[in-house]
Motif scaffolding. Structure first.
Motif, mmCIF file in Angstrom:
data_model
loop_
_atom_site.group_PDB
_atom_site.id
_atom_site.type_symbol
_atom_site.label_atom_id
_atom_site.label_comp_id
_atom_site.label_asym_id
_atom_site.label_seq_id
_atom_site.Cartn_x
_atom_site.Cartn_y
_atom_site.Cartn_z
ATOM 1 N N SER A 16 -3.196 1.775 8.465
ATOM 2 C CA SER A 16 -3.630 0.447 8.929
ATOM 3 C C SER A 16 -3.863 -0.566 7.808
ATOM 4 N N LYS A 17 -3.470 -0.249 6.587
ATOM 5 C CA LYS A 17 -3.550 -1.242 5.516
ATOM 6 C C LYS A 17 -2.355 -2.188 5.635
ATOM 7 N N GLY A 31 1.592 -1.235 8.846
ATOM 8 C CA GLY A 31 0.299 -0.584 9.032
ATOM 9 C C GLY A 31 0.387 0.788 9.654
ATOM 10 N N THR A 36 0.607 3.186 6.621
ATOM 11 C CA THR A 36 -0.329 2.985 5.506
ATOM 12 C C THR A 36 -1.778 3.179 5.928
ATOM 13 N N PRO A 49 0.830 -1.208 0.000
ATOM 14 C CA PRO A 49 0.000 0.000 0.000
ATOM 15 C C PRO A 49 0.865 1.259 0.000
ATOM 16 N N ASN A 105 -5.527 -9.167 3.312
ATOM 17 C CA ASN A 105 -6.280 -7.945 3.598
ATOM 18 C C ASN A 105 -6.227 -6.974 2.439
ATOM 19 N N TRP A 106 -5.049 -6.936 1.808
ATOM 20 C CA TRP A 106 -4.761 -5.970 0.748
ATOM 21 C C TRP A 106 -3.850 -6.622 -0.264
ATOM 22 N N PRO A 107 -4.081 -6.386 -1.568
ATOM 23 C CA PRO A 107 -5.175 -5.590 -2.130
ATOM 24 C C PRO A 107 -6.449 -6.399 -2.298
ATOM 25 N N ASP A 124 -3.772 -10.373 7.347
ATOM 26 C CA ASP A 124 -4.322 -10.202 8.687
ATOM 27 C C ASP A 124 -3.636 -11.145 9.668
ATOM 28 N N ASP A 149 -10.316 -1.633 -4.185
ATOM 29 C CA ASP A 149 -9.353 -0.745 -3.534
ATOM 30 C C ASP A 149 -8.827 0.294 -4.517
#
Length: 406
Positions: free
Chosen positions: A353-354, A348, A351, A66, A364-366, A358, A370
């Protein structure tokens, strides 16, 4: 760049590696393809890209993370972008303010240019959103806000931003309330505050006035709190009461909060529960020269934490590279976050918290939907990136490459 395109050969984290005792010992990653349209990720595929004429950009196996969020930075009154100048020896905050009052007007001709140099620096490192502090006081009025706003406008294709009206010389001490309100009427979105005890010499009135301005203009709050020990803790507790009374949960940030480095961990734990309940966040450089907030404990208790640059080569400090990844790396080293899992959590803090994976190792990302704002680096995973602080090869903001290349 085409509005719609495939970003191929992107390295994305997909899960953790575990040993026989179920301890996390590494991160698994996979080469995947992202379909980007109108600045958003609209598809993620591991299989072959459809041959339908959609343009393809090869990310060459670089790791995507991120993009970075700068929660607190000063772009005015700095030396960066001009001739080198070290800071004078520190004696007191009051002496720094007096020093500042003497040069603010003479800095104005250079403010926009130097702000742009700082913006170039931080965006090249991957910042795509910045919360920017600007002096508002009787000496400079709104001039710094105007100059920095011009600089930010020239970078609107590289980042978004929020401006904070910062009463550096004291909200009450310098009678800055009329200037603060004028700033809010002129589009500034965040109300700043500064050490109600030692600078304004009136905790109650200073906090009340700051919150009154925030409520009047429906604005967020970012208070710079350097006061140490029990004085700083009392200020935080009283601020929390006012936040609850105003129903301003999730809209207040405490920057620095050095006092949390002076009290026992039990006291910090109790304070953290209050901050978490009221969604009051903390922004910190994770200083190495003075005691600071115990980040691991605050994080464990659920406090939202931002690692920040704050100031870069100004009259307060000659230091600072502008690289948030380096700041997060220093934080991890300071608190002994040396294992794979802890290092992945550190990303995180820069970013908003991105975090790619998890707690259970699920992505969680991407995700589809998004915003396509990310950095690309020659690294195997986020943990390695925090530990080794690699070069940012490419920075993407809303689907456009704004720094570097593939």
């Amino acid at each position: 760049m085409s509005k719609k395109f495939w970003l191929s050969n992107v390295l994305l984290e997909k899960g953790f590696k575990y040993d026989s005792n179920n301890n996390i010992i590494g991160t698994r990653a996979n080469i995947e393809n992202l379909l980007i349209d109108d600045g958003k990720i609209i598809d993620i595929r591991v299989d072959e890209i459809p041959k339908d004429g959609t343009p393809v950009i090869d990310a060459k196996g670089l790791l995507a993370l991120p993009s970075l969020i700068e929660k607190h930075i000063h772009l005015d009154k700095g030396h960066f972008g001009g001739p080198w100048k070290a800071s004078t020896p520190f004696t007191s905050v009051f002496d720094r303010i007096k020093e500042e009052e003497g040069f603010l007007r003479s800095f104005l001709p250079y403010t926009k240019e130097r702000a742009e140099k700082l913006l170039h620096l931080i965006t090249s490192y991957g910042v795509t959103h910045a919360s920017v502090q600007c002096n508002v006081d009787p000496v400079i009025g709104l001039s710094n806000v105007e100059k920095v706003s011009e600089a930010l406008e020239s970078y609107k294709d590289k980042l978004t931003y929020k401006l904070t009206a910062f009463p550096q010389h004291g909200l009450l001490r310098s009678d800055s309330i009329p200037f603060m309100k004028e700033a809010m009427r002129n589009g500034v979105e965040v109300v700043g505050g500064l050490d109600p005890a030692t600078i304004d010499n009136d905790i109650e009135s200073s906090l009340q006035k700051m919150m009154d301005i925030a409520v009047e203009f429906n604005a967020d709050v970012d208070i710079h709190l350097h006061d140490r020990g029990s004085l700083g803790v009392y200020t935080i507790k009283r601020l929390a009461q006012l936040v609850e009374e105003a129903k301003w949960q999730g809209r207040v940030n405490i920057s620095h909060g050095y006092c949390m480095g002076d009290i026992t961990l039990e006291e910090v734990s109790e304070l953290a529960e209050v901050l978490t309940e009221l969604e009051i966040s903390l922004a910190t450089t994770s200083p190495i020269d003075v005691p600071g907030p115990p980040i691991p404990l605050l994080y464990e208790k659920g406090v939202k934490i931002y690692i920040i640059n704050d100031n870069i080569n100004d009259h307060w400090s000659p230091f600072g590279t502008g690289d948030l990844l380096q700041r997060a790396s220093r934080m991890a080293e300071k608190f002994g976050w040396i294992d794979e899992y802890s290092l992945t959590r550190a990303i995180g803090f820069i970013t908003n918290s991105k975090i790619p994976l998890d707690r259970e190792g699920k992505r969680n990302w991407p995700q589809i939907g998004d915003e396509a704002s990310m950095i690309f680096i020659n690294s195997s995973c986020s943990a390695e990136s925090i530990a080794r602080v690699p070069e940012r090869r490419t920075v993407m903001f809303r689907g456009s490459i704004v720094s570097g290349t593939f």
